[in-house]
Design an enzyme around this catalytic site. Structure first.
Site, PDB file in Angstrom:
ATOM      1  CG  HIS A 134       4.827  -2.273  -0.082  1.00  0.00           C
ATOM      2  ND1 HIS A 134       6.731  -1.670  -1.357  1.00  0.00           N
ATOM      3  CD2 HIS A 134       5.321  -2.297   0.870  1.00  0.00           C
ATOM      4  CE1 HIS A 134       7.527  -2.050   0.218  1.00  0.00           C
ATOM      5  NE2 HIS A 134       6.905  -1.954   0.623  1.00  0.00           N
ATOM      6  CE  LYS A 138       6.026   1.103   1.977  1.00  0.00           C
ATOM      7  NZ  LYS A 138       6.600   1.299   3.398  1.00  0.00           N
TER       8      LYS A 138
END
Length: 248
Positions: A134, A138
């Site tokens: 990610h 995040k």
């Protein structure tokens, strides 16, 4: 018949994609855009039938309690749900005239299929590990999708009566083997340029299988969210996982 929709976290990156998707759908009407500082009462005043929540773990429970109590169905992509939180939400949905709730770790259809395929493959392999990638902004690690995937693998292995995965490795540094989710190792990568990606790697004698899913843009979540908005009225109580709406 048009479904009236409110979006919580409408100015966030995912929220903006959902707003665009709702506005483009002929059978949906955006009646409320909720962000920090906007009272939740706007959902009631606007006549919203379904609320889509892509906010923060710190606020999602208050949002859900409000929606459920006012008979507004909630489609939730916010992370941070453990068994205790899920039990509390399920209790709220059992009250009279309560709204229904769909909580999904991922609304990208490709990610949902990855989780389903991984659970199906798990019983055929000795080893399995999950790697999720990610963007560095995040907030949580590992991702809810990765945890859900690992739990599905672990459950499938248990149902098949498989032994623990072979692993004699001694870690020379803490965390070198990643997180342990019910016996399945999960690794989280945070890197600039990534959006949301997952690999599930299986291995057995002389062979391996890799299942990979890539979301290159947050609009990948929109079709799944809109499916949830359209179907939630016919799914009473709490549902966890979009796969149940897909008949998988």
């Amino acid at each position: 018949m048009t479904i009236k929709v409110g979006v919580l976290g409408a100015k966030g990156r995912v929220g903006q994609a959902i707003v665009e998707g709702v506005n483009a759908a002929e059978d949906l009407e955006l009646v409320a855009s909720i962000d920090r500082g906007t009272p939740l009462e706007k959902l009631v005043e606007s006549g919203a039938e379904v609320a889509v929540d892509f906010t923060q773990p710190a606020s999602v429970m208050d949002n859900l309690e409000f929606c459920i109590a006012h008979g507004i169905h909630a489609v939730v992509g916010t992370t941070g749900f453990d068994s205790e939180r899920l039990a509390k939400v399920e209790g709220w949905t059992q009250k009279e005239d309560a709204g229904n709730v769909l909580i999904a770790p991922n609304f990208a259809i490709s990610a949902v299929l990855t989780m389903v395929f991984a659970a199906q493959a798990a019983k055929f392999f000795d080893s399995a590990e999950v790697v999720e990638y990610h963007h560095p902004n995040k907030l949580d690690a590992p991702s809810g999708t990765a945890v859900h995937t690992a739990q599905g693998i672990a459950n499938a292995r248990q149902e098949a009566g498989l032994d623990a995965m072979p692993d004699k490795t001694e870690q020379s540094l803490d965390g070198a083997r990643g997180a342990d989710v019910d016996g399945v190792h999960v690794h989280a990568v945070r890197m600039q340029g990534m959006v949301a990606h997952e690999e599930v790697i299986f291995g057995t004698q002389g062979q391996s299988l890799t299942i990979r899913q890539d979301s290159y843009d947050r609009s990948s979540f929109t079709p799944g969210v809109l499916l949830g908005v359209r179907e939630i009225a016919s799914h009473p109580g709490l549902t966890v996982g979009l796969e149940k709406y897909l008949g998988l």
